[in-house]
Design an enzyme around this catalytic site. Structure first.
Site, short mmCIF file in Angstrom:
data_model
loop_
_atom_site.label_atom_id
_atom_site.label_comp_id
_atom_site.label_asym_id
_atom_site.label_seq_id
_atom_site.Cartn_x
_atom_site.Cartn_y
_atom_site.Cartn_z
N HIS A 251 0.83 -1.30 -0.07
CA HIS A 251 0.02 -0.02 0.06
C HIS A 251 0.90 1.35 -0.05
O HIS A 251 1.81 1.30 0.64
CB HIS A 251 -0.95 0.14 1.19
CG HIS A 251 -1.94 -0.94 1.01
ND1 HIS A 251 -3.01 -0.78 0.25
CD2 HIS A 251 -2.55 -1.71 1.95
CE1 HIS A 251 -3.96 -1.81 0.20
NE2 HIS A 251 -3.65 -2.22 1.16
N CYS B 140 0.75 2.10 -5.30
CA CYS B 140 -0.11 2.97 -6.14
C CYS B 140 0.40 4.35 -6.29
O CYS B 140 1.48 4.92 -5.35
CB CYS B 140 -1.56 3.18 -5.11
SG CYS B 140 -2.39 1.84 -5.70
#
Lengths: 234, 223
Positions: B121, B178
């Protein structure tokens, strides 16, 4: 050098060259069939409407499927196609047909060393024999390994739960099992041919910010409203 | 009757902001705890370590003879230059990524050759990945010993780029997260870090050895 040796030497040299090249050809042919099996397995899993196939792909590649298990899965697919052949909606199936279809489905999953859990989106378990496919009542099919670890979730939409889809579903389970058996015989790990980038975004900090924002709004409005309330009370 | 309505109105005037505050405290507490578990408390989380012992699984020669179960801990990734140290677990599903950096199960494991893919993440384990530079060292501490990689390229690609999680002939490590790192909603791009192996442990069973990075024949015991 005698004439005989002049003839034999090129022959020996030719065989010496041919043997490794034949071995290389055999190896590349085997590698090619493995790659084809990997592509077929990935395509079949995508056709089953599994958004993230990697865990299931690796699991199916790694379990030891026997040829009997694969052929039984293929037979189940053929039987399922017979049941679904003459109807327009799964809701038209008789209870006996539903029971048979469910037995074939569970049996195919078990033969592929998988456990199946059918649940609603709120996590409530579903009895497929009494389940009526309708809009607004979506079904999730969870595929788990033999230890009960979740490998993939299938999200069939209402318009998907049609005989055509179910036929294709069972067909793709058979394709996946056949391909998985080819991959399992490979001596190396065969990766997913066209993997998708994992979703690594989480909105946790945003949600914390929303929570803090609510506290701030509440605190800012509390004081003036409290004054108004005091005035009204007096 | 009018008095009763007035009283109700007063309760509402005080009650509504109180409810908003209570809701805000609840939301902050739930997601704050989840965030703490994925960041500061990650090192203390109890994870099941990899054990190659399943009956019925194919056995491969070399490292990782059988497939790790989803969520099992494979090792720890360390990038000292940017202060990243996090457990690596098998799988990259939503729930598994809460446990640490995920190994994309459809890619080989370190030591098996090919393109090894680790994902994390952007707002928890890989927050500092944005500071990584070409030449930085990435170490994956496994039960077999350390696999050491060196960063060779960094790029940003769309999330649907089909050329990242693909098999490769030469061994490499791909880290994905991301991008943008600060973004409201689901980020549209991906931050990709590629690294090539520098050294890896010997496959000798039961012991921890490390082969020399210069390809010498001798093997050294890990310190």
């Amino acid at each position: 050098m005698s004439l005989r040796w002049k003839l034999v030497l090129p022959l020996v040299a030719g065989i010496t060259l041919l043997v490794p090249s034949t071995a290389t050809w055999a190896a590349s042919s085997s590698s090619s069939s493995t790659q084809q099996a990997a592509i077929r397995l990935e395509d079949a899993l995508h056709a089953l409407q599994i958004p993230h196939v990697s865990l299931l792909f690796a699991y199916l590649e790694s379990i030891q499927l026997s040829s009997q298990e694969v052929s039984q899965i293929t037979q189940n697919a053929a039987q399922m196609q017979k049941i679904m052949g003459n109807i327009n909606s799964p809701n038209q199936l008789t209870l006996a047909q539903k029971e048979e279809a469910l037995r074939l489905f569970i049996s195919s999953a078990a033969l592929a060393h998988l456990q199946v859990a059918t649940v609603l989106t709120n996590g409530q378990p579903v009895n497929l024999l009494t389940y009526v496919a309708q809009p607004g009542n979506p079904l999730l099919i969870e595929l788990e390994d033999e230890q009960g670890k979740l490998l993939a979730t299938i999200h069939p939409q209402y318009y998907d739960v049609q005989p055509k889809y179910l036929n294709s579903f069972i067909h793709n389970v058979a394709v996946a099992a056949t391909s998985a058996r080819i991959l399992e015989q490979s001596k190396t790990f065969v990766p997913v041919p066209h993997g998708q980038l994992p979703v690594t975004a989480s909105n946790t900090p945003l949600k914390i910010a929303i929570g803090l924002g609510l506290i701030l709004i509440g605190a800012m409005t509390f004081r003036p409203l409290y004054r108004v309330a005091q005035k009204l009370e007096s | 009757m009018r008095r009763w309505i007035r009283k109700l109105f007063i309760i509402g005037l005080i009650g509504i902001p109180s409810l908003i505050i209570a809701l805000g405290v609840g939301v902050t507490a739930v997601f704050g705890w989840s965030f703490l578990q994925q960041t500061l408390l990650l090192a203390d989380s109890v994870l099941v370590p990899y054990k190659p012992a399943h009956i019925g699984y194919r056995k491969l020669p070399g490292f990782w003879p059988t497939l790790p179960e989803p969520g099992t801990k494979l090792g720890t990734i360390v990038i000292p230059a940017v202060n990243i140290k996090a457990p690596v677990v098998q799988g990259t599903t939503w729930d598994i990524l809460k446990l640490g950096v995920g190994h994309y199960a459809g890619s080989p494991l370190p030591g098996q050759g090919g393109n090894v893919v680790f994902s994390g993440h952007r707002d928890t384990v890989f927050t500092n990945l944005k500071h990584v530079k070409v030449g930085d060292t990435v170490t994956f501490d496994s039960p077999y010993g350390p696999f050491v990689y060196r960063v060779t390229s960094i790029k940003i690609v769309p999330k649907t780029d089909p050329n990242i999680v693909v098999p490769s002939k030469s061994p490499e490590l791909t880290l994905t997260s991301c991008y943008p790192f600060v973004y409201i909603g689901f980020a549209p791009d991906r931050f990709i870090v590629r690294a090539t192996p520098v050294s890896e442990p010997s496959v000798t069973a039961g012991t921890r050895y490390r082969a020399s990075e210069r390809g010498r024949d001798n093997v050294k015991k890990s310190p």
